[in-house]
Design a protein around this motif. Structure first.
Motif, PDB file in Angstrom:
ATOM      1  N   UNK A 129       9.808 -17.282   5.668  1.00  0.00           N
ATOM      2  CA  UNK A 129       9.033 -16.286   6.026  1.00  0.00           C
ATOM      3  C   UNK A 129      10.188 -15.223   6.110  1.00  0.00           C
ATOM      4  N   UNK A 130      11.172 -15.374   6.416  1.00  0.00           N
ATOM      5  CA  UNK A 130      12.273 -14.335   6.427  1.00  0.00           C
ATOM      6  C   UNK A 130      12.711 -13.695   4.899  1.00  0.00           C
ATOM      7  N   UNK A 131      12.884 -14.807   4.222  1.00  0.00           N
ATOM      8  CA  UNK A 131      13.168 -14.627   2.806  1.00  0.00           C
ATOM      9  C   UNK A 131      11.820 -13.743   2.146  1.00  0.00           C
ATOM     10  N   UNK A 132      10.621 -14.390   2.197  1.00  0.00           N
ATOM     11  CA  UNK A 132       9.448 -13.859   1.578  1.00  0.00           C
ATOM     12  C   UNK A 132       9.097 -12.518   2.205  1.00  0.00           C
ATOM     13  N   UNK A 133       9.430 -12.374   3.509  1.00  0.00           N
ATOM     14  CA  UNK A 133       8.983 -11.015   4.476  1.00  0.00           C
ATOM     15  C   UNK A 133       9.741  -9.848   3.684  1.00  0.00           C
ATOM     16  N   UNK A 134      10.971 -10.101   3.722  1.00  0.00           N
ATOM     17  CA  UNK A 134      12.135  -9.264   2.960  1.00  0.00           C
ATOM     18  C   UNK A 134      11.529  -8.830   1.615  1.00  0.00           C
ATOM     19  N   UNK A 135      11.114  -9.800   0.728  1.00  0.00           N
ATOM     20  CA  UNK A 135      10.542  -9.497  -0.507  1.00  0.00           C
ATOM     21  C   UNK A 135       9.470  -8.535  -0.421  1.00  0.00           C
ATOM     22  N   UNK A 136       8.662  -8.893   0.361  1.00  0.00           N
ATOM     23  CA  UNK A 136       7.380  -8.228   0.678  1.00  0.00           C
ATOM     24  C   UNK A 136       7.622  -6.546   0.840  1.00  0.00           C
ATOM     25  N   UNK A 137       8.591  -6.446   1.711  1.00  0.00           N
ATOM     26  CA  UNK A 137       8.888  -4.948   2.205  1.00  0.00           C
ATOM     27  C   UNK A 137       9.710  -4.458   0.975  1.00  0.00           C
ATOM     28  N   UNK A 138      10.558  -5.020   0.417  1.00  0.00           N
ATOM     29  CA  UNK A 138      11.108  -4.594  -0.668  1.00  0.00           C
ATOM     30  C   UNK A 138      10.435  -4.144  -2.035  1.00  0.00           C
ATOM     31  N   UNK A 139       9.245  -4.957  -2.309  1.00  0.00           N
ATOM     32  CA  UNK A 139       8.435  -4.864  -3.247  1.00  0.00           C
ATOM     33  C   UNK A 139       7.700  -3.476  -2.979  1.00  0.00           C
ATOM     34  N   UNK A 140       7.355  -3.407  -1.900  1.00  0.00           N
ATOM     35  CA  UNK A 140       6.647  -1.854  -1.623  1.00  0.00           C
ATOM     36  C   UNK A 140       7.606  -0.842  -1.994  1.00  0.00           C
ATOM     37  N   UNK A 141       8.695  -0.950  -1.547  1.00  0.00           N
ATOM     38  CA  UNK A 141       9.714   0.320  -1.624  1.00  0.00           C
ATOM     39  C   UNK A 141      10.193   0.476  -3.016  1.00  0.00           C
ATOM     40  N   UNK A 142      10.739  -0.725  -3.672  1.00  0.00           N
ATOM     41  CA  UNK A 142      11.557  -0.696  -4.980  1.00  0.00           C
ATOM     42  C   UNK A 142      10.592  -0.627  -6.165  1.00  0.00           C
ATOM     43  N   UNK A 143       9.327  -1.419  -5.980  1.00  0.00           N
ATOM     44  CA  UNK A 143       8.646  -1.584  -7.226  1.00  0.00           C
ATOM     45  C   UNK A 143       7.511  -0.289  -7.136  1.00  0.00           C
ATOM     46  N   UNK A 144       6.757  -0.405  -5.912  1.00  0.00           N
ATOM     47  CA  UNK A 144       5.694   0.715  -5.893  1.00  0.00           C
ATOM     48  C   UNK A 144       6.002   2.139  -5.319  1.00  0.00           C
ATOM     49  N   UNK A 145       7.427   2.330  -5.000  1.00  0.00           N
ATOM     50  CA  UNK A 145       8.044   3.479  -4.520  1.00  0.00           C
ATOM     51  C   UNK A 145       7.645   3.900  -3.335  1.00  0.00           C
ATOM     52  N   UNK A 146       7.069   2.966  -2.384  1.00  0.00           N
ATOM     53  CA  UNK A 146       6.564   3.723  -1.051  1.00  0.00           C
ATOM     54  C   UNK A 146       7.620   3.747  -0.295  1.00  0.00           C
ATOM     55  N   UNK A 147       7.762   4.902   0.436  1.00  0.00           N
ATOM     56  CA  UNK A 147       9.097   5.157   1.210  1.00  0.00           C
ATOM     57  C   UNK A 147       8.896   4.472   2.717  1.00  0.00           C
ATOM     58  N   UNK A 148      10.481   4.154   2.959  1.00  0.00           N
ATOM     59  CA  UNK A 148      10.467   3.321   4.350  1.00  0.00           C
ATOM     60  C   UNK A 148       9.499   3.958   5.475  1.00  0.00           C
TER      61      UNK A 148
END
Length: 266
Positions: free
Chosen positions: A95-114
């Motif tokens: 969950x920790x690994x994938x939860x990090x990926x989910x948050x990073x995808x929003x920011x890095x791939x989709x450009x959603x600011x933190x």
């Protein structure tokens, strides 16, 4: 936070039927000091492992592998009828690994600011809690005796990891950097404990408040150790930090598996 403090007396804490109670024992560990130590370790390990995989592999492939690992670990967790230390904590790690990926995808791939993803995941977590309480009458982790409650529990856990990741990256990006963020969240995690001890905050609310904060605390510490000095870190590297924190997790979980100190009474 002791077992007695976390238990509440809501109607929803009782299993639906005696027969169902016999079918499923408690599926989560006792909340002890070791619980919080392992929880923080898994958050940091998940942060650096996610970043390491994203750099070592194609990001899409990394997310896919992370999703498969999460699905496999949760299927195993749901398959057993009682708490098993290594199965439970494997699920938390994934969950920790994938939860990090989910948050990073929003920011890095989709450009959603933190600044937007943090409140978004906060709303998601609030919705999970609201639906859970509406259906079950309690959010106590000591009431995880049915499949539906277990599903609510893991949905909440996944949301807390995504929220914590976004919140930690937000504070690091506004000038605190990673060590400053770790210090901030180290202070923040003490707040619900102190409020609970003073009688101003219920045990269940205090638990989940602290649970959310463990994510950015562990992630900030791990990033500070792994990232280069140019980014405010010690420069130990993502791979070595991931490995060392994994070894620590395995050691603690092995001790718990032998001692059974994390097994809830009753």
């Amino acid at each position: 936070m002791s077992t007695e403090n976390v238990l509440d007396h809501h109607r929803g804490d009782r299993p639906d039927t005696p027969a169902r109670a016999r079918l499923m024992a408690t599926k989560v560990p006792e909340v002890t000091v070791c619980f919080w130590v392992i929880k923080v370790l898994t958050t940091g390990m998940g942060e650096t492992a996610s970043d390491f995989l994203a750099k070592a592999l194609d990001p899409v492939l990394a997310v896919g592998l992370g999703g498969l690992g999460l699905a496999a670990s949760l299927l195993l967790q749901f398959a057993v009828r009682r708490y098993v230390a290594w199965i439970y904590w494997t699920g938390i790690v994934m969950v920790s690994v994938f939860g990090t990926m989910a948050a990073d995808v929003l920011h890095v791939v989709l450009g959603v600011p933190y600044a937007l993803s943090t409140p978004f995941f906060m709303i998601v977590l609030a919705a999970v809690f609201a639906l859970w309480h509406l259906r079950e009458g309690t959010l106590s982790i000591h009431s995880i005796h049915t499949r539906r409650r277990e599903l609510f529990y893991w949905a909440a856990v996944l949301a807390t990891f995504a929220l914590g990741t976004a919140a930690g990256d937000l504070t690091a990006s506004v000038g605190l950097r990673y060590l400053g963020s770790a210090a901030l969240f180290a202070v923040a995690i003490c707040v619900p404990a102190l409020l609970h001890r003073s009688g101003l905050l219920g045990a269940v609310t205090a638990f989940w408040s602290a649970y959310v904060v463990t994510r950015p605390l562990g992630a900030s510490l791990a990033d500070w150790m792994a990232l280069p000095g140019s980014r405010g870190g010690l420069g130990m590297g993502l791979g070595p930090v991931t490995l060392s924190w994994t070894v620590a997790i395995v050691g603690f979980v092995a001790c718990l598996a032998v001692s059974k100190r994390d097994t809830q009474a009753g």
